[in-house]
Design an enzyme around this catalytic site. Sequence first.
Site, PDB file in Angstrom:
ATOM      1  N   LYS A  21       0.995  -0.992  -0.125  1.00 35.53           N
ATOM      2  CA  LYS A  21      -0.164   0.052  -0.211  1.00 35.53           C
ATOM      3  C   LYS A  21       1.019   1.337   0.037  1.00 35.53           C
ATOM      4  O   LYS A  21       0.549   2.218  -0.575  1.00 35.53           O
ATOM      5  CB  LYS A  21      -1.211   0.293   1.241  1.00 35.53           C
ATOM      6  CG  LYS A  21      -2.571  -1.167   1.421  1.00 35.53           C
ATOM      7  CD  LYS A  21      -3.273  -0.838   2.176  1.00 35.53           C
ATOM      8  CE  LYS A  21      -3.705  -1.814   2.900  1.00 35.53           C
ATOM      9  NZ  LYS A  21      -4.551  -2.095   2.003  1.00 35.53           N
ATOM     10  N   GLU A  31      -2.040   7.047   7.800  1.00 34.99           N
ATOM     11  CA  GLU A  31      -3.319   8.327   7.250  1.00 34.99           C
ATOM     12  C   GLU A  31      -4.570   9.112   8.257  1.00 34.99           C
ATOM     13  O   GLU A  31      -4.601   8.227   9.384  1.00 34.99           O
ATOM     14  CB  GLU A  31      -4.456   7.037   6.727  1.00 34.99           C
ATOM     15  CG  GLU A  31      -3.397   6.533   5.434  1.00 34.99           C
ATOM     16  CD  GLU A  31      -4.656   5.947   4.218  1.00 34.99           C
ATOM     17  OE1 GLU A  31      -5.762   5.733   4.545  1.00 34.99           O
ATOM     18  OE2 GLU A  31      -3.998   5.423   3.319  1.00 34.99           O
ATOM     19  N   HIS A  71     -14.498  -3.006   8.940  1.00 37.77           N
ATOM     20  CA  HIS A  71     -13.754  -3.091   7.901  1.00 37.77           C
ATOM     21  C   HIS A  71     -13.639  -4.342   6.970  1.00 37.77           C
ATOM     22  O   HIS A  71     -13.237  -4.051   5.859  1.00 37.77           O
ATOM     23  CB  HIS A  71     -11.869  -2.797   8.158  1.00 37.77           C
ATOM     24  CG  HIS A  71     -12.065  -1.655   9.167  1.00 37.77           C
ATOM     25  ND1 HIS A  71     -11.779  -0.430   9.136  1.00 37.77           N
ATOM     26  CD2 HIS A  71     -11.171  -1.198  10.435  1.00 37.77           C
ATOM     27  CE1 HIS A  71     -12.039   0.522  10.218  1.00 37.77           C
ATOM     28  NE2 HIS A  71     -11.860  -0.923  10.545  1.00 37.77           N
ATOM     29  N   ARG A  90      -7.080  -8.257  -8.960  1.00 34.01           N
ATOM     30  CA  ARG A  90      -7.844  -9.187  -9.165  1.00 34.01           C
ATOM     31  C   ARG A  90      -8.901  -9.507  -9.180  1.00 34.01           C
ATOM     32  O   ARG A  90      -9.431  -7.784  -9.117  1.00 34.01           O
ATOM     33  CB  ARG A  90      -7.500 -10.342  -7.632  1.00 34.01           C
ATOM     34  CG  ARG A  90      -7.682  -9.779  -6.389  1.00 34.01           C
ATOM     35  CD  ARG A  90      -8.337 -10.204  -5.690  1.00 34.01           C
ATOM     36  NE  ARG A  90      -8.387  -9.079  -3.810  1.00 34.01           N
ATOM     37  CZ  ARG A  90      -9.444  -8.598  -3.069  1.00 34.01           C
ATOM     38  NH1 ARG A  90     -10.602  -9.122  -4.066  1.00 34.01           N
ATOM     39  NH2 ARG A  90      -8.960  -8.584  -2.648  1.00 34.01           N
TER      40      ARG A  90
HETATM   41  P1  ADP Z   1      -7.808  -3.821   2.882  1.00 30.94           P
HETATM   42  O1  ADP Z   1      -6.500  -4.501   2.419  1.00 30.94           O
HETATM   43  O2  ADP Z   1      -7.951  -4.317   4.528  1.00 30.94           O
HETATM   44  O3  ADP Z   1      -9.213  -4.017   1.999  1.00 30.94           O
HETATM   45  P2  ADP Z   1      -8.518  -0.750   2.850  1.00 30.94           P
HETATM   46  O4  ADP Z   1      -6.741   0.338   3.007  1.00 30.94           O
HETATM   47  O5  ADP Z   1      -8.448  -1.540   2.141  1.00 30.94           O
HETATM   48  O6  ADP Z   1      -8.071  -2.047   3.641  1.00 30.94           O
HETATM   49  O7  ADP Z   1      -8.807  -0.573   3.945  1.00 30.94           O
HETATM   50  C1  ADP Z   1     -10.470  -1.189   4.307  1.00 30.94           C
HETATM   51  C2  ADP Z   1     -11.415  -0.624   5.217  1.00 30.94           C
HETATM   52  O8  ADP Z   1     -10.835   0.570   6.148  1.00 30.94           O
HETATM   53  C3  ADP Z   1     -11.825   0.347   4.185  1.00 30.94           C
HETATM   54  O9  ADP Z   1     -13.080   0.382   3.309  1.00 30.94           O
HETATM   55  C4  ADP Z   1     -12.239   2.037   5.227  1.00 30.94           C
HETATM   56  O10 ADP Z   1     -13.411   1.287   5.369  1.00 30.94           O
HETATM   57  C5  ADP Z   1     -11.590   1.665   6.161  1.00 30.94           C
HETATM   58  N1  ADP Z   1     -10.614   2.829   6.173  1.00 30.94           N
HETATM   59  C6  ADP Z   1      -9.046   2.968   5.307  1.00 30.94           C
HETATM   60  N2  ADP Z   1      -8.653   3.927   5.413  1.00 30.94           N
HETATM   61  C7  ADP Z   1      -9.535   4.788   6.074  1.00 30.94           C
HETATM   62  C8  ADP Z   1      -9.104   6.247   6.257  1.00 30.94           C
HETATM   63  N3  ADP Z   1      -8.176   6.733   5.609  1.00 30.94           N
HETATM   64  N4  ADP Z   1      -9.787   7.044   7.203  1.00 30.94           N
HETATM   65  C9  ADP Z   1     -12.063   6.331   7.268  1.00 30.94           C
HETATM   66  N5  ADP Z   1     -11.659   4.969   6.919  1.00 30.94           N
HETATM   67  C10 ADP Z   1     -10.617   4.103   6.231  1.00 30.94           C
HETATM   68  P1  ADP Z   2     -13.016  -7.450  -2.207  1.00 29.93           P
HETATM   69  O1  ADP Z   2     -11.403  -6.321  -1.895  1.00 29.93           O
HETATM   70  O2  ADP Z   2     -12.999  -8.393  -3.210  1.00 29.93           O
HETATM   71  O3  ADP Z   2     -14.024  -6.912  -1.388  1.00 29.93           O
HETATM   72  P2  ADP Z   2     -11.856  -8.951   0.085  1.00 29.93           P
HETATM   73  O4  ADP Z   2     -11.027  -7.867   0.923  1.00 29.93           O
HETATM   74  O5  ADP Z   2     -13.213  -9.700   1.227  1.00 29.93           O
HETATM   75  O6  ADP Z   2     -12.651  -8.887  -1.108  1.00 29.93           O
HETATM   76  O7  ADP Z   2     -11.317 -10.554   0.658  1.00 29.93           O
HETATM   77  C1  ADP Z   2     -11.100 -11.057  -0.560  1.00 29.93           C
HETATM   78  C2  ADP Z   2     -11.037 -12.141  -0.395  1.00 29.93           C
HETATM   79  O8  ADP Z   2      -9.620 -12.720  -0.538  1.00 29.93           O
HETATM   80  C3  ADP Z   2     -11.399 -12.531   1.408  1.00 29.93           C
HETATM   81  O9  ADP Z   2     -12.107 -13.944   1.269  1.00 29.93           O
HETATM   82  C4  ADP Z   2     -10.558 -12.854   1.873  1.00 29.93           C
HETATM   83  O10 ADP Z   2     -10.534 -13.608   3.632  1.00 29.93           O
HETATM   84  C5  ADP Z   2      -8.989 -12.847   1.039  1.00 29.93           C
HETATM   85  N1  ADP Z   2      -7.835 -11.924   1.418  1.00 29.93           N
HETATM   86  C6  ADP Z   2      -7.705 -10.607   1.533  1.00 29.93           C
HETATM   87  N2  ADP Z   2      -6.764  -9.908   1.290  1.00 29.93           N
HETATM   88  C7  ADP Z   2      -5.624 -11.388   2.135  1.00 29.93           C
HETATM   89  C8  ADP Z   2      -4.838 -11.599   2.048  1.00 29.93           C
HETATM   90  N3  ADP Z   2      -4.028 -10.866   2.455  1.00 29.93           N
HETATM   91  N4  ADP Z   2      -4.364 -13.184   2.174  1.00 29.93           N
HETATM   92  C9  ADP Z   2      -4.727 -13.921   1.986  1.00 29.93           C
HETATM   93  N5  ADP Z   2      -6.549 -13.763   2.527  1.00 29.93           N
HETATM   94  C10 ADP Z   2      -6.781 -12.303   1.796  1.00 29.93           C
HETATM   95 MG    MG Z   3      -9.418  -2.799   0.633  1.00 27.62          MG
END
Ligand code: ADP
Ligand code: ADP
Ligand code: MG
Length: 668
Positions: free
Chosen positions: A116, A200, A235, A292
């Site tokens: 990230k 952030e 989240h 993906r």
């Molecule tokens: P992941 O890889 O687990 O999907 P993300 O960076 O996409 O992580 O963040 C997952 C969720 O966390 C977001 O959909 C949002 O709900 C929350 N989130 C992420 N960054 C922020 C932020 N800067 N402020 C508030 N909520 C956040």
């Molecule tokens: P999307 O962003 O596609 O909505 P999720 O963030 O919920 O989906 O994650 C998609 C799938 O991949 C889920 O089954 C989650 O458990 C898995 N997943 C997400 N991030 C990882 C990771 N870093 N390592 C392993 N599995 C992951």
């Molecule tokens: Mg995300």
Amino acid sequence: MFNKILIANRGEIACRVIKTARRLGVCSVAVYSAADAGARHVRLADEAVLIGPAAAAESYLVGSRIIAAAIQTGAQAIHPGYGFLSENADFAEECARAGLVFIGPPVSAIRAMGSKSAAKTLMENAGVPLVPGYHGENQDPEFLKSQAKKIGYPLLIKASAGGGGRGMRIVNKTEEFLDALASCQREAKAGFGSDQVLLERYLDRPRHIEFQVFGDSQGKVVHLFERDCSVQRRHQKVLEEAPAPGMSAQRRAAMGRAAVEAAKAVGYVGAGTVEFIVNQDGSFYFMEMNTRLQVEHPVSEMITGLDLVEWQLRVAAGEPLPLAQEQLAIRGHALEARIYAEDADKGFLPSTGRLSHLAQPEESLHVRVDSGVEQNDEISPHYDAMIAKLIVWDETRERALARMLQALAQYRIVGVANNVAFLTRLVACPAFASADLDTGLIERERDLLFPATAATPPQAWLVAALAELLREARAAHRAAAREQDPHSPWHLSDGWRVNSAARRTLRFRHGEEEQSIAVAYLGKGYSLTLGGSTQATHAVGELGENGQLRADLDGMHLTATVVTAGERRHVFLHGSSHLLANVDPLYHAGEGGGPDGGLTAPMPGKVIALIAAVGVHLAKGAPLLILEAMKMEHTLTAPAAGKVIRFRYAVGDQVTDGAELVEFEIDK
Ligand code: ADP
Ligand code: ADP
Ligand code: MG
């Protein structure tokens, strides 16, 4: 186009990819772990290869075994699905080395977006807006703390390599910073193999809006509009929809442009998602890119009428994108709900076990069910507990919401805890219905979403009683038919009942609530009177093999499902489910002995006593052990004369629904 592809995944996504492959005339190869030998994706595929034991780390995550399976079966390409190896650049590289096409972006794009922090640096240079924060290399705690001060509190510490909502910490004040940092780093190291973090600003009441992008090997990139995934718990996404409510054409164009720029900046090819975090005023920032196919891609398919897996296969085979940006348009509104085996009322605790009964909504132009399981399949502790994705479409959001509620009401799941009732409350809650969306919605609406358990409605007791009586009548009919007794009173149709007094009382319980139902047999149907009531209900009905009930209660027609498992009666009625227990003293186990009359646990519970002695000869019906479940004791008895070889559980052990409790040898 390819002739044969291998799908390096399981569950609903493997099934979904196989479906498109088949439609395109492409053969599919499934891979599976020992735990998945009978899984739906294995049954659907043209070929299937065993790749290892249940643990994902020894099967679905072992790239070399998957590549060997592809070579062995002559597959030309590998579709990784989501999760598992889908964002693993080393695996994509290994595929190329083995002469296989990885159905996904180039290795360099996966690497660029894999961190990230690095991705944010790239996006900054491409002019894509970022949440104020720090995403540099310097990881010295005191330095990070000084950066945190500049950003201001509250802020978010995120694992650079994180995903799936894990590896994040909200910090509210400077005194908490160092502890939160250390704990985030520990989780990141253990979960993702790297303890690099970024900081952030934590936005207040933000929305999560993401853009589906697609690139081809000719350098073209388009976007397939947005999805709103603001409804989350911890989240993680719970409901997703497309298009995003309230999105103006102008804002869509600006965000779409930023998403396409992000993809172009890393030479993107294939399907990807650019996630933005959006303020209530509409200002948006790049969050991350998922390289993906995304779990919630079906909502984009529903509003565009396209098949994204088909696009993935075409692009991976070197074809250009099927459509240009100006040929793409949005039609109607789509919603997706993730149906999970989890107990929403117990902190979303995942639930495992056998789906002893599973009926899903009927598919149509408006309703799509992407499922990886069928009735009798197992939700195993080894993998994600998702049962299915339910996707609905209609012309407007309001109509789509109504479709969603109708479809949720058709779900009948027995054997694992599930979130259907929770999703129903969520979709119906005024904040969601009026599109007052932000990532805190579930937390904010707690009182509405997690209500105290309500009293069981009178109709549910009546329906349970009617189903019970119809089931008994059917069992008696069958017994008579089996005996082929020409004089059996069952060949008469005057309503006379064997073994049944003209009047009797049925008793059911729901938690602490107990209800008696006085029954009188009528020429046609029954007269049912709830305890405490003076009003009798005339009940007539038909019971299907899978518990479907068509009932007529005093002239009012309704449909319901009553699933029987041991003493439990799962009553599905008017979109709600009620778990009742039959406490009729005359109750005898399952229909004709049934599958529940055996040596398996008829419900999840605890072993409280082992009664029979091992190896000692027992008569049919002798008590074997006592199980405690639903605050009731349940005695398992010998199914025939024989002896106990072994008890599989000890006193105090928790057992799951359907667990085999006793090894029993029947006399020959
Ligand atoms: P992941 O890889 O687990 O999907 P993300 O960076 O996409 O992580 O963040 C997952 C969720 O966390 C977001 O959909 C949002 O709900 C929350 N989130 C992420 N960054 C922020 C932020 N800067 N402020 C508030 N909520 C956040
Ligand atoms: P999307 O962003 O596609 O909505 P999720 O963030 O919920 O989906 O994650 C998609 C799938 O991949 C889920 O089954 C989650 O458990 C898995 N997943 C997400 N991030 C990882 C990771 N870093 N390592 C392993 N599995 C992951
Ligand atoms: Mg995300």
